[in-house]
Design an enzyme around this catalytic site. Sequence first.
Site, PDB file in Angstrom:
ATOM      1  N   HIS A  24      15.559   7.766  28.381  1.00 26.46           N
ATOM      2  CA  HIS A  24      15.182   8.662  28.032  1.00 26.46           C
ATOM      3  C   HIS A  24      16.201   9.252  27.288  1.00 26.46           C
ATOM      4  O   HIS A  24      17.318   9.532  27.614  1.00 26.46           O
ATOM      5  CB  HIS A  24      14.754   9.675  29.726  1.00 26.46           C
ATOM      6  CG  HIS A  24      13.876   8.776  30.907  1.00 26.46           C
ATOM      7  ND1 HIS A  24      14.402   8.588  31.663  1.00 26.46           N
ATOM      8  CD2 HIS A  24      12.740   9.027  30.581  1.00 26.46           C
ATOM      9  CE1 HIS A  24      13.562   7.861  32.312  1.00 26.46           C
ATOM     10  NE2 HIS A  24      12.181   7.806  31.701  1.00 26.46           N
ATOM     11  N   HIS A  31       7.427   2.444  29.235  1.00 23.68           N
ATOM     12  CA  HIS A  31       7.795   1.868  30.222  1.00 23.68           C
ATOM     13  C   HIS A  31       7.256   1.660  31.825  1.00 23.68           C
ATOM     14  O   HIS A  31       5.754   3.314  31.454  1.00 23.68           O
ATOM     15  CB  HIS A  31       9.823   2.266  30.868  1.00 23.68           C
ATOM     16  CG  HIS A  31       9.635   3.569  30.498  1.00 23.68           C
ATOM     17  ND1 HIS A  31      10.055   3.969  29.451  1.00 23.68           N
ATOM     18  CD2 HIS A  31       9.599   4.081  31.900  1.00 23.68           C
ATOM     19  CE1 HIS A  31      10.583   5.348  30.294  1.00 23.68           C
ATOM     20  NE2 HIS A  31       9.917   5.794  31.441  1.00 23.68           N
ATOM     21  N   CYS A  66       7.670  11.287  41.376  1.00 27.69           N
ATOM     22  CA  CYS A  66       7.319  10.100  40.025  1.00 27.69           C
ATOM     23  C   CYS A  66       8.631   9.114  40.343  1.00 27.69           C
ATOM     24  O   CYS A  66       9.948   9.587  40.956  1.00 27.69           O
ATOM     25  CB  CYS A  66       7.825  11.164  39.194  1.00 27.69           C
ATOM     26  SG  CYS A  66       6.238  13.078  39.354  1.00 27.69           S
ATOM     27  N   HIS A  68      10.008   4.975  38.585  1.00 26.17           N
ATOM     28  CA  HIS A  68      10.012   4.168  38.607  1.00 26.17           C
ATOM     29  C   HIS A  68      10.102   2.856  39.098  1.00 26.17           C
ATOM     30  O   HIS A  68      11.234   2.793  39.617  1.00 26.17           O
ATOM     31  CB  HIS A  68      11.129   3.501  37.113  1.00 26.17           C
ATOM     32  CG  HIS A  68      11.334   5.103  36.292  1.00 26.17           C
ATOM     33  ND1 HIS A  68      11.712   5.876  36.060  1.00 26.17           N
ATOM     34  CD2 HIS A  68      10.631   5.224  34.489  1.00 26.17           C
ATOM     35  CE1 HIS A  68      11.961   7.231  34.973  1.00 26.17           C
ATOM     36  NE2 HIS A  68      10.947   6.291  34.334  1.00 26.17           N
ATOM     37  N   GLU A  86      14.556  10.489  47.673  1.00 28.31           N
ATOM     38  CA  GLU A  86      14.375  12.005  47.004  1.00 28.31           C
ATOM     39  C   GLU A  86      13.786  13.038  48.678  1.00 28.31           C
ATOM     40  O   GLU A  86      14.334  14.085  47.999  1.00 28.31           O
ATOM     41  CB  GLU A  86      13.537  11.934  45.452  1.00 28.31           C
ATOM     42  CG  GLU A  86      13.628  11.478  45.032  1.00 28.31           C
ATOM     43  CD  GLU A  86      13.053  11.709  43.640  1.00 28.31           C
ATOM     44  OE1 GLU A  86      12.342  13.055  43.643  1.00 28.31           O
ATOM     45  OE2 GLU A  86      12.852  10.569  42.376  1.00 28.31           O
ATOM     46  N   TYR A 103       0.987   8.281  29.571  1.00 28.40           N
ATOM     47  CA  TYR A 103       0.656   9.556  29.022  1.00 28.40           C
ATOM     48  C   TYR A 103       2.722   9.940  27.708  1.00 28.40           C
ATOM     49  O   TYR A 103       3.203   8.684  28.016  1.00 28.40           O
ATOM     50  CB  TYR A 103       1.419  11.073  29.768  1.00 28.40           C
ATOM     51  CG  TYR A 103       2.441  10.736  30.113  1.00 28.40           C
ATOM     52  CD1 TYR A 103       3.224  11.878  30.388  1.00 28.40           C
ATOM     53  CD2 TYR A 103       2.819   9.791  31.962  1.00 28.40           C
ATOM     54  CE1 TYR A 103       4.552  12.177  31.025  1.00 28.40           C
ATOM     55  CE2 TYR A 103       4.185  10.031  32.623  1.00 28.40           C
ATOM     56  CZ  TYR A 103       4.879  11.503  31.706  1.00 28.40           C
ATOM     57  OH  TYR A 103       6.068  11.658  32.779  1.00 28.40           O
ATOM     58  N   GLU A 112       9.312  11.727  27.913  1.00 30.35           N
ATOM     59  CA  GLU A 112       8.642  10.549  28.490  1.00 30.35           C
ATOM     60  C   GLU A 112       8.066   9.395  27.451  1.00 30.35           C
ATOM     61  O   GLU A 112       6.854  10.406  27.199  1.00 30.35           O
ATOM     62  CB  GLU A 112       8.263  11.491  29.660  1.00 30.35           C
ATOM     63  CG  GLU A 112       9.248  11.749  31.333  1.00 30.35           C
ATOM     64  CD  GLU A 112       9.981  10.632  31.832  1.00 30.35           C
ATOM     65  OE1 GLU A 112       9.857   9.450  31.157  1.00 30.35           O
ATOM     66  OE2 GLU A 112      10.728  11.220  32.554  1.00 30.35           O
ATOM     67  N   GLU A 114       5.358   6.754  28.446  1.00 25.64           N
ATOM     68  CA  GLU A 114       4.938   5.663  30.120  1.00 25.64           C
ATOM     69  C   GLU A 114       3.916   5.357  30.907  1.00 25.64           C
ATOM     70  O   GLU A 114       2.680   5.624  30.165  1.00 25.64           O
ATOM     71  CB  GLU A 114       5.558   6.852  31.558  1.00 25.64           C
ATOM     72  CG  GLU A 114       6.907   7.294  31.518  1.00 25.64           C
ATOM     73  CD  GLU A 114       7.591   8.056  32.509  1.00 25.64           C
ATOM     74  OE1 GLU A 114       8.849   7.923  33.079  1.00 25.64           O
ATOM     75  OE2 GLU A 114       6.786   8.319  33.271  1.00 25.64           O
ATOM     76  N   TRP A 159       3.129  16.044  32.399  1.00 25.41           N
ATOM     77  CA  TRP A 159       1.895  14.891  33.302  1.00 25.41           C
ATOM     78  C   TRP A 159       1.467  15.417  34.455  1.00 25.41           C
ATOM     79  O   TRP A 159       0.427  15.091  35.492  1.00 25.41           O
ATOM     80  CB  TRP A 159       2.996  14.333  33.178  1.00 25.41           C
ATOM     81  CG  TRP A 159       3.865  13.904  34.494  1.00 25.41           C
ATOM     82  CD1 TRP A 159       3.967  13.894  36.240  1.00 25.41           C
ATOM     83  CD2 TRP A 159       5.148  14.150  34.524  1.00 25.41           C
ATOM     84  NE1 TRP A 159       4.885  14.522  36.585  1.00 25.41           N
ATOM     85  CE2 TRP A 159       6.400  14.341  35.696  1.00 25.41           C
ATOM     86  CE3 TRP A 159       6.391  14.135  32.777  1.00 25.41           C
ATOM     87  CZ2 TRP A 159       7.218  14.625  35.674  1.00 25.41           C
ATOM     88  CZ3 TRP A 159       7.734  14.912  32.863  1.00 25.41           C
ATOM     89  CH2 TRP A 159       7.933  14.608  35.117  1.00 25.41           C
TER      90      TRP A 159
END
Length: 176
Positions: A24, A31, A66, A68, A86, A103, A112, A114, A159
């Site tokens: 980032h 990604h 959110c 990855h 988290e 987005y 971002e 992605e 997003w």
Amino acid sequence: MEELIVLVDDDGQAIGTMPKPLVHHGETPLHRAFSAYLFDDDGRLLITRRAVDKATFPGMWTNTVCGHPGPGEDDAAAIERRARFELGLGVADVRPALPGYRYRAEFRGVVENEICPVYLGRFTGSPAPDAAEVEEWELLDWAGFRRRQETEGDAWSPWCREQARMIEDAGLVPST
């Protein structure tokens, strides 16, 4: 252990990996990611406010979790991993809502970029956030969530605002 981000082409096919701290920036490569909206047994959505020290979109309100998926990891496993890390939560009944969501957004010079399928599901347990990831959390019914987004605007991740409208447009708003 270093977290690897899966780089993808325009068709979403994996083309390599990169360590997360290198991904980032102002020229973020495309990604894989995911975005999940998790509800309690009463139909309330768990929203989170990103920690103010996060590199991307710090201090903004957003959906439950959110992240990855790692190399070879499916989205459901990644959602469960991030929800536990988290928020200290389990995850159940995860289902795709917006499988083709993609987005690009920029905030303070960090981009971002992605391919980010969106999921709906339930969480189990009581939130116990990791302060390095989550500043605050709340439970809201869908109407209250959308009212907050409409009145607070840029306090919300771009997003999340876009996904919420798309979830409604697709008729996927969970009933309470």
